[in-house]
Enzyme design. Structure first.
Site, PDB file in Angstrom:
ATOM      1  N   GLU A 103      -6.253 -10.257 -15.854  1.00 42.19           N
ATOM      2  CA  GLU A 103      -5.542 -11.472 -15.072  1.00 42.19           C
ATOM      3  C   GLU A 103      -6.279 -11.456 -13.746  1.00 42.19           C
ATOM      4  O   GLU A 103      -6.348 -12.745 -13.318  1.00 42.19           O
ATOM      5  CB  GLU A 103      -4.249 -11.563 -15.573  1.00 42.19           C
ATOM      6  CG  GLU A 103      -3.462 -12.571 -14.728  1.00 42.19           C
ATOM      7  CD  GLU A 103      -3.925 -13.976 -15.700  1.00 42.19           C
ATOM      8  OE1 GLU A 103      -4.113 -14.849 -14.916  1.00 42.19           O
ATOM      9  OE2 GLU A 103      -3.751 -14.041 -16.705  1.00 42.19           O
ATOM     10  N   GLU A 104      -5.901 -10.441 -12.774  1.00 43.17           N
ATOM     11  CA  GLU A 104      -6.042 -10.476 -11.602  1.00 43.17           C
ATOM     12  C   GLU A 104      -7.336  -9.860 -11.184  1.00 43.17           C
ATOM     13  O   GLU A 104      -7.623  -9.876 -10.028  1.00 43.17           O
ATOM     14  CB  GLU A 104      -4.965  -9.968 -10.944  1.00 43.17           C
ATOM     15  CG  GLU A 104      -3.434 -10.518 -11.371  1.00 43.17           C
ATOM     16  CD  GLU A 104      -3.086 -12.153 -11.590  1.00 43.17           C
ATOM     17  OE1 GLU A 104      -4.265 -12.560 -10.710  1.00 43.17           O
ATOM     18  OE2 GLU A 104      -2.474 -12.479 -11.962  1.00 43.17           O
ATOM     19  N   SER A 136       0.094 -24.529 -11.515  1.00 38.92           N
ATOM     20  CA  SER A 136       0.162 -23.077 -11.425  1.00 38.92           C
ATOM     21  C   SER A 136       0.694 -22.796  -9.978  1.00 38.92           C
ATOM     22  O   SER A 136       1.704 -23.191  -9.682  1.00 38.92           O
ATOM     23  CB  SER A 136      -0.987 -22.371 -11.844  1.00 38.92           C
ATOM     24  OG  SER A 136      -0.850 -20.941 -11.734  1.00 38.92           O
ATOM     25  N   ASP A 168       3.508 -19.882 -22.783  1.00 42.45           N
ATOM     26  CA  ASP A 168       2.795 -19.179 -21.605  1.00 42.45           C
ATOM     27  C   ASP A 168       2.990 -17.924 -21.372  1.00 42.45           C
ATOM     28  O   ASP A 168       4.245 -17.511 -21.221  1.00 42.45           O
ATOM     29  CB  ASP A 168       3.174 -19.953 -20.423  1.00 42.45           C
ATOM     30  CG  ASP A 168       2.372 -19.774 -19.195  1.00 42.45           C
ATOM     31  OD1 ASP A 168       1.712 -18.838 -18.866  1.00 42.45           O
ATOM     32  OD2 ASP A 168       2.224 -20.943 -18.207  1.00 42.45           O
ATOM     33  N   HIS A 180      -0.713 -21.081 -20.564  1.00 39.99           N
ATOM     34  CA  HIS A 180      -0.707 -21.465 -19.267  1.00 39.99           C
ATOM     35  C   HIS A 180      -1.827 -22.768 -19.153  1.00 39.99           C
ATOM     36  O   HIS A 180      -1.737 -23.477 -18.160  1.00 39.99           O
ATOM     37  CB  HIS A 180      -1.212 -20.306 -18.243  1.00 39.99           C
ATOM     38  CG  HIS A 180      -1.098 -20.651 -17.082  1.00 39.99           C
ATOM     39  ND1 HIS A 180       0.023 -20.761 -16.582  1.00 39.99           N
ATOM     40  CD2 HIS A 180      -1.824 -20.670 -15.906  1.00 39.99           C
ATOM     41  CE1 HIS A 180       0.009 -21.189 -14.996  1.00 39.99           C
ATOM     42  NE2 HIS A 180      -1.079 -20.810 -14.713  1.00 39.99           N
TER      43      HIS A 180
END
Length: 731
Positions: A200-201, A599, A674, A706
């Site tokens: 994800e990051e 977001s 989400d 999301h």
């Protein structure tokens, strides 16, 4: 440099007459109004074929595999996803992986593929299984898996296909039987996968790495047992499923990570020494070109130090080769713009000067290859024989991204290889002999061409010209130009904005659709194609406006670091600066500026409405983070720190505390499944506002994560948003 640009959209629009009016149904329908956009472009090992994934004309979310003969220009479909795919539902693990990878989220059919090293076959995953395609169009099935095959690869030597099945790494000789190299993957233990925050990051999609020549494979093992369990309700139209998801919220434990090296049959396994501190991030893993060493990038939990470890693959012993350290009140950004070379040196991107630039480490000595108040973005290729580095950056201005070349032996001013006026992306083959350039600007959807190493265009891969037959051609008559400008922030920083207006009539005042994101690692204002939705909004009479605030990407460390421990401060201030500037313009109706964000942008909507009642006529908050303690470790702690140590920063950043101060009309939107920004963020906000009798509106989407998008729901989403705005801006 490439030349012979196509006619501009404005120029062509004058020749088109009135054209057709855009509708929301057409904006979200098929074929895509941006034209056919090949993705995942790759040159075959011998350079004779250029392969890509292309959307179907009647189903723009489904992709097939195509090949273009670089010698003749002939193209053909290699694999038809509808004929080959089983149609089986993807496993939950693969669904979650796709959700993490924004480039393939929401797509079906073939979303990835990989050439074999000998260039004779292509590995094609479809519907959870693996297929091997030959160049004559024949396709054979390699797996028949219950539970699917994650992270498939062909080994560098071409001897094996590998993948993750049931949380264990499986290696299958081509033409042979599969063999699991690991056996204890079950429950909370995973082999060969990237953990949640890595996907994800951190931009890391895999958890295993083959050595050159297929001699060894490095495999990540992680255990989610320390990670807290969040019971996530995936609320769908026909029922609700609950998932006990291991989610590392800010300030809570991450997964326990280990790294092993083993032979292709699983023997000779050794554990890599990652250091005494177990609370670290496994950021990147690479092999030396000759397989003699494994290089591991280890990031500390605070993300203030990145160590490059050199590992002996035979013993697992490691030593620190060098370290990158953050400047005060900042962090170390991860990058993929680096390359280990055959001579043992390393091309590396560092922000040690305050801007991301290229360096070479050779024999313990650093040489800076680029410098200046601009940033290197990506490394496109390295011609080791000629000692030439190809990279993208914004040396010629923040609004444009260009391909440049610089010599290793005589680093000086880089040579630009792409035309001004465009936002360019570039990839190269392994030998850096040719360049695949993809470019767009506000008047031209993405084009792709093949170029030589001087930047000269050799042939179009996808000219995508706005001529008769192009999906967007019937709407050219109403296409409006994008204007760019600058404002000054309170500290004197230059902020860039872009604006699209309807044809302005003297004396008329127009409503404004004020779109924002605001978060770090993002640049929204640039000379690229903005898509048809903005043009639709302009056709409805809106001015579309966006501004990049302090903290946004590609402006250097000092500019970006203003968000350090300060979410909801300077970025809100700068966006409000843009709104107040708009109110002073004679063509703007100051009472009809509406704002929208998703977001981090949804979070910004809330903070802006809380900070400045009356500035906006109405605001839409899509999938907002409302309390940063609810978001994941790697992203949140990078900017906000540990909530136990930096409690004041977290309290100040919350969108819940002052939610009752929202007096302007507000629409809250969220996907009810989400798994990134949990639905709990919106339910907490709703409960807070309801308890205080603060009015607002809601639109929640059952079954959506999301990303709330696609042909049907996109039309509904934007009809809802625009109806909301109309109701609150009517005279």
């Amino acid at each position: 440099m490439a030349a012979d640009s196509p006619p501009s959209a404005q120029g062509m629009a004058k020749e088109q007459g009135q054209g057709q009016p855009l509708t929301l149904k057409r904006v979200f329908g098929s074929p895509d109004l941006s034209g056919p956009q090949p993705q995942s472009l790759k040159l075959s090992p011998d350079g004779t074929l250029l392969t890509s994934l292309r959307p179907r004309a009647d189903e723009k979310q489904r992709f097939d595999l195509w090949a273009l003969d670089t010698r003749t220009g002939q193209e053909r479909m290699l694999v038809d996803s509808k004929k080959v795919g089983s149609g089986a539902e993807l496993s939950e693990a693969e669904k979650m992986q796709r959700e993490r990878d924004r480039s393939i989220s929401g797509k079906t059919g073939i979303v990835s593929y990989e050439w074999s090293p000998d260039g004779k076959t292509i590995l094609v995953p479809i519907d959870g299984d693996l297929y091997l395609a030959t160049l004559d169009g024949k396709v054979s099935r390699l797996t028949d898996n219950v539970g699917g095959a994650l992270n498939p690869k062909i080994s560098p030597g071409g001897g094996f296909v590998s993948y993750v099945r049931d949380q264990n790494l499986v290696v299958q000789p081509l033409g042979g039987a599969p063999r699991a190299l690991t056996s204890d993957g079950a429950g909370t233990v995973h082999w060969g996968e990237a953990e949640f925050v890595a996907q994800e990051e951190m931009g890391r999609r895999t958890g295993y790495w083959w050595a050159p020549g297929d001699t060894r494979v490095a495999v990540e093992r992680f255990d989610e047992a320390p990670v807290g369990v969040v019971t996530r309700a995936a609320i769908g139209a026909n029922g609700t499923k609950t998932y006990d998801q291991r989610y590392p919220a800010a300030g809570t434990p991450n997964v326990a990570v280990e790294l092993y090296v083993m032979k292709p049959d699983g023997s000779g396994k050794v554990k890599v020494d990652l250091g005494r501190d177990g609370d670290i991030y496994l950021a990147r893993v690479d092999w030396a070109p000759d397989g003699s060493a494994l290089y591991v990038q280890r990031q500390n939990r605070a993300q203030t130090v990145l160590d490059m470890l050199k590992v002996d693959p035979a013993t697992g012993a490691s030593k620190i080769l060098f370290s990158e350290k953050a400047k005060p009140n900042s962090w170390v950004n991860l990058s993929d713009a680096y390359r280990f070379l055959d001579d043992g040196s390393l091309i590396w991107t560092s922000e040690r000067s305050g801007f991301a630039h290229l360096y070479r480490l050779k024999g313990g000595t650093w040489t800076q290859l680029t410098k200046g108040d601009w940033v290197v973005m990506d490394l496109a290729g390295v011609d080791q024989a000629k000692g030439r580095i190809f990279f993208t950056g914004n040396k010629d201005g923040v609004l444009e991204k260009h391909l440049y070349a610089v010599d290793l032996a005589r680093p000086s001013t880089p040579v630009r290889l792409t035309e001004t006026g465009w936002w360019n992306g570039a990839t190269m083959d392994g030998a850096a002999s040719r360049i695949i350039v993809s470019r767009s600007n506000p008047d031209q959807p993405t084009q792709t061409y093949l170029a030589d190493t001087s930047g000269k265009r050799l042939s179009w891969i996808n000219q995508n010209a706005l001529v008769a037959g192009h999906p967007y051609q019937p709407f050219l008559a109403q296409h409006q130009a994008t204007k760019f400008g600058t404002l000054k922030a309170a500290d004197g920083s230059t902020l860039y904005y872009e604006m699209i207006t309807p044809p302005l009539q003297p004396g008329n005042k127009y409503p404004v659709f004020f779109e924002h994101y605001g978060g770090p690692h993002s640049q929204t204002v640039s000379r690229n194609w903005g898509g048809a939705l903005h043009q639709y909004l302009v056709a409805q009479g809106y001015i579309v406006f966006m501004i990049d605030n302090r903290g946004s990407a590609n402006r250097g460390v000092a500019f970006e670091s203003q968000l350090y421990r300060a979410a909801g401060t300077v970025e809100v201030e700068d966006q409000l600066l843009g709104a107040r500037w708009l109110k002073e313009q004679p063509f703007v109706d100051p009472k009809k500026i509406v704002t929208y964000g998703w977001s981090y942008g949804g979070y910004m909507t809330l903070k802006m409405l809380e900070a400045a009642p009356g500035v906006f006529a109405a605001g839409v908050a899509g999938a907002p983070v409302t309390k940063w303690e609810l978001y994941d470790t790697h992203y949140t702690e990078r900017y906000m720190g540990d909530p136990k140590k930096d409690a004041k920063a977290y309290a100040a950043s919350s969108a819940l505390t002052d939610a009752v101060k929202i007096k302007d009309p507000m629409l809250l939107i969220h996907g009810m499944s989400d798994d990134n920004v949990f639905f709990e963020n919106s339910t907490a906000l709703a409960a807070r506002m309801q308890a205080a009798s603060t009015p607002f509106e809601m639109m929640f989407y059952p079954g959506f994560t999301h990303r709330v998008g696609g042909p049907q729901v996109g039309e509904h989403l934007w009809t809802t948003i625009l109806d909301f705005y109309r109701r609150h801006t009517e005279d």
